[in-house]
Write a protein that holds these residues in place. Sequence first.
Motif, PDB file in Angstrom:
ATOM      1  N   THR A  77       0.853  -1.547   0.021  1.00 46.29           N
ATOM      2  CA  THR A  77       0.132  -0.080   0.027  1.00 46.29           C
ATOM      3  C   THR A  77       0.976   1.392  -0.094  1.00 46.29           C
ATOM      4  N   ASN A 121       0.696   5.747  -0.338  1.00 48.83           N
ATOM      5  CA  ASN A 121      -0.166   6.931  -0.562  1.00 48.83           C
ATOM      6  C   ASN A 121      -0.111   7.579  -1.598  1.00 48.83           C
ATOM      7  N   SER A 159      -8.624  12.830  -4.681  1.00 50.47           N
ATOM      8  CA  SER A 159      -8.876  12.652  -3.257  1.00 50.47           C
ATOM      9  C   SER A 159     -10.193  13.366  -2.986  1.00 50.47           C
ATOM     10  N   ARG A 184     -11.835   7.721  -6.723  1.00 52.38           N
ATOM     11  CA  ARG A 184     -10.610   7.982  -6.215  1.00 52.38           C
ATOM     12  C   ARG A 184      -9.550   7.995  -7.425  1.00 52.38           C
ATOM     13  N   GLY A 208      -8.198   3.174  -1.476  1.00 58.13           N
ATOM     14  CA  GLY A 208      -9.099   3.378  -0.081  1.00 58.13           C
ATOM     15  C   GLY A 208      -8.460   4.367   0.498  1.00 58.13           C
ATOM     16  N   SER A 209      -9.143   4.820   1.697  1.00 54.96           N
ATOM     17  CA  SER A 209      -8.763   5.957   2.459  1.00 54.96           C
ATOM     18  C   SER A 209      -7.272   6.146   2.679  1.00 54.96           C
ATOM     19  N   ASP A 210      -6.454   4.881   2.647  1.00 57.66           N
ATOM     20  CA  ASP A 210      -5.185   4.916   3.198  1.00 57.66           C
ATOM     21  C   ASP A 210      -3.915   4.926   1.858  1.00 57.66           C
ATOM     22  N   GLY A 211      -4.807   4.875   0.603  1.00 59.40           N
ATOM     23  CA  GLY A 211      -3.886   4.912  -0.697  1.00 59.40           C
ATOM     24  C   GLY A 211      -4.173   3.932  -1.419  1.00 59.40           C
ATOM     25  N   THR A 270      -3.448   0.095  -2.911  1.00 60.87           N
ATOM     26  CA  THR A 270      -3.019  -1.148  -2.621  1.00 60.87           C
ATOM     27  C   THR A 270      -2.799  -1.848  -3.815  1.00 60.87           C
TER      28      THR A 270
END
Length: 98
Positions: A27, A29, A52, A58, A75-78, A80
Amino acid sequence: MGIYYLGGLLQVSSVGTIDLKSGVSVTMNLKEGIYAFYDNYAISGFILTVSSSLFTNRSVIIAGDKSPSLSIEFGSDGATFQSNINRMLNYRLLAYYK
């Protein structure tokens, strides 16, 4: 490396590599912008845009074909990345939103 303005985009030239091992998720960002991805053999090559904003996707692949052995989820964490083969996935940030 030159810096050029394309509408609201700032064009840059930064590169990196993601070392993907078979079955292992990585993962990262990603800064909001446009990226090109390709592996050592240029088997998978594509360009995607990352946003974002909560009101848009996204990310969207806007050009090229991604290898069926590579998956990307956002996802919200970047982003994957996961591959079913070992590969070095190179990326280049082509432009980012200023």
